[in-house]
Enzyme design. Structure first.
Site, PDB file in Angstrom:
ATOM      1  N   GLU A 256      -6.763  18.464 -12.669  1.00 41.09           N
ATOM      2  CA  GLU A 256      -6.059  19.100 -11.545  1.00 41.09           C
ATOM      3  C   GLU A 256      -5.944  18.032 -10.482  1.00 41.09           C
ATOM      4  OE1 GLU A 256      -4.807  21.966 -11.549  1.00 41.09           O
ATOM      5  OE2 GLU A 256      -5.893  23.093 -13.078  1.00 41.09           O
ATOM      6  N   CYS A 290      -4.498  20.861  -2.338  1.00 42.70           N
ATOM      7  CA  CYS A 290      -3.493  20.147  -3.127  1.00 42.70           C
ATOM      8  C   CYS A 290      -2.231  20.988  -3.288  1.00 42.70           C
ATOM      9  CB  CYS A 290      -4.063  19.726  -4.469  1.00 42.70           C
ATOM     10  SG  CYS A 290      -4.933  21.044  -5.284  1.00 42.70           S
TER      11      CYS A 290
END
Ligand code: ADP
Length: 484
Positions: A256, A290
């Protein structure tokens, strides 16, 4: 820092069911970014302790994976209940170690716990399949089996949820784990390990290695042949490095990584809803996620109206100490983060951008930065290509739908994207056109335990949460029985 249960403030590493010091007694300080106060002093482990943890995870694997799914589910359920019973302390820990506003921290404590609940349920649904055979004398089936020892490396921006999102599915699948928490925020992770221990997670099944020097610990985790899988959340640069190291023993990887989320506002959008969505997406966790909107593209005809409404809404945000109940934007995590945000804004301003509001360090000092809206931003500015990770919203213009989608896709990243529009046909077209793992259409908040979280392109490999999150920790084994 006052905890309801002070024994949740741990300072050692957790290896093979025991709390241990670093071999040489080394420690590192955990500092509250908003006050500069030292809120914890934690064991600073290295390669020796990492090997011990990997070996403990390996030794614990046969018994853990041999348990029935129901037994593993029961242990996870108990861990979930203990996390929920201690959300206030978990929130206090993360607020102090990384500056998340207390109300958001409470939200994360419950969100983090929700992964343990979800995967305690998924534990019992790791079904295989029977395949209709092409040969009457053969039977064919597919088993799902745990991958084995899993290494996890997690970031500071979600000190609890990024750990539970990996460890809970791994444990549910029957894997054992060795986790390296972030150097900026190890305390919440240590409290989670304490609660896992109280919940009856057996020795060696979940090991936690705080360190101020991630490289040697990461080297061992990615090169030790016992480790069969690496699950990483963090920057794309570090992810690439770790993938390259993991290639040496062909480890399974889930990544990720960074994002550069576009947020498009079309001329047929409900502008008030778009403003609310942009605020939620941009300023959550002080812009330090993010999936925070990184580039706001607004269609020409509504650009002025949107900018005005957006700046008004931004003025309603309250920058302040993370521990204050009324704070919506706290300090940035550390000096490095502050300097990065400052240099991106300075670069944009020097190349012709205008600050509609904010644009500099906040009067509160330390790592506080003003909530900022920039207009007249162009692709030549660094802020267009880099992940901001701070409370800064750059506004861009576009004219047609095709141009908007093309601009949104013009990046090596592909994690989250957002858009606001009214026309249903446009909602379909744009949802299909965005090259992103996640699309928020008429919403700025998309994360949920039930849904697959993850990115395309250089934003990563694999998905977390949902039933897909469990698959990341399972191997597919095909068995063909002949002579029937
Ligand atoms: P950020 O700090 O911007 O979130 P990083 O990728 O640097 O992104 O950090 C995410 C996680 O990766 C943290 O736990 C950090 O300690 C870890 N990390 C950073 N560099 C390395 C490395 N060389 N090896 C292993 N882990 C690393």
């Amino acid at each position: 820092m006052k905890l309801i249960d002070p024994t949740l403030l741990r300072s050692q590493a957790y290896v093979n069911g025991e709390w241990i010091d670093a071999e040489g007694g080394e420690t590192f300080d955990v500092v509250d970014p908003g006050t500069g106060e030292i809120v914890g002093r934690v064991a600073d482990v290295g390669v020796v302790e990492t090997r011990r943890a990997i070996e403990a995870a390996d030794a614990a694997l046969p018994a853990w994976r041999a348990l029935t799914a129901k037994r593993r589910s029961d242990v996870l359920r108990h861990w979930y209940e203990l996390l929920m019973a201690n959300t206030e302390d978990l929130a206090q820990l993360m607020t102090h170690e990384m500056g998340k506003p207390i109300n958001e921290a409470r939200g994360e404590a419950a969100f983090g716990a929700s992964f343990v609940e979800w995967f305690s349920e998924e534990a019992r649904r790791a079904y295989g399949e029977i395949i209709p055979s092409h040969d009457p004398s053969k039977r064919m089936m597919v088993f799902k089996q745990p991958i084995g020892v899993v290494a996890a490396i997690t970031p500071w921006n979600f000190p609890l949820a990024m750990i539970t999102r990996k460890v809970a599915p791994a444990l549910a699948a029957g894997c054992t784990t060795v986790v390296k928490p972030p150097e900026d925020a190890p305390l919440t992770a240590l409290a989670a390990a304490e609660l896992a221990s109280r919940a009856g997670v057996p020795a060696g099944v979940f090991n936690l290695l705080p360190t101020s020097e991630p490289a040697p610990v990461g080297e061992e985790l990615t090169t030790n042949p016992i480790v069969r899988k690496l699950s990483f959340t963090g920057s794309t640069a570090t992810g690439k490095l770790l993938m390259a190291k993991a290639a040496g023993t062909v480890k399974n990887v889930s990544m990720e990584l960074g994002g550069n989320a576009p947020f498009l506002v079309f001329d047929d959008a409900d502008l008030d809803a778009a403003v609310a969505g942009a605020i939620a997406s941009k300023y959550r966790n002080n812009g330090q996620t993010c999936i925070c909107a990184n580039r706001l593209y607004v269609q020409d005809s509504i650009y002025d109206e949107f900018s005005k409404k957006f700046a008004e809404a931004v003025a309603g945000l309250r920058v302040g100490p993370a521990i204050d109940e009324s704070t919506t934007v706290g300090p940035l995590v550390n000096d490095k983060a502050l300097q990065k945000v400052e240099s991106l804004v300075d670069d944009a301003l020097s190349k012709g951008a205008n600050a509609l509001t904010g644009g500099k360090r906040h009067a509160l000092g330390r790592t506080y930065y003003e909530v900022t809206v920039l207009t007249d931003v162009t692709p030549e500015m660094r802020i267009s290509a880099e992940e901001i990770f701070g409370p800064v919203a750059p506004l861009y213009r576009f004219s047609t739908e095709e141009e908007g989608v093309a601009l949104a896709n013009d990046t090596p990243y592909g994690l989250a994207s957002y858009f606001f529009a009214g026309d249903i046909a446009r909602i379909w077209r744009v949802s299909e056109g965005l090259e992103y793992g996640m699309v928020g259409a008429n919403t700025g908040l998309i994360s949920a335990v039930t849904s697959p979280f993850g990115g395309m392109k250089e934003s990563g490999i694999g998905r977390e949460g949902s039933h897909e999150g469990m698959a990341e920790y399972l191997e597919t084994k095909f068995v063909c029985i002949g002579g029937i």
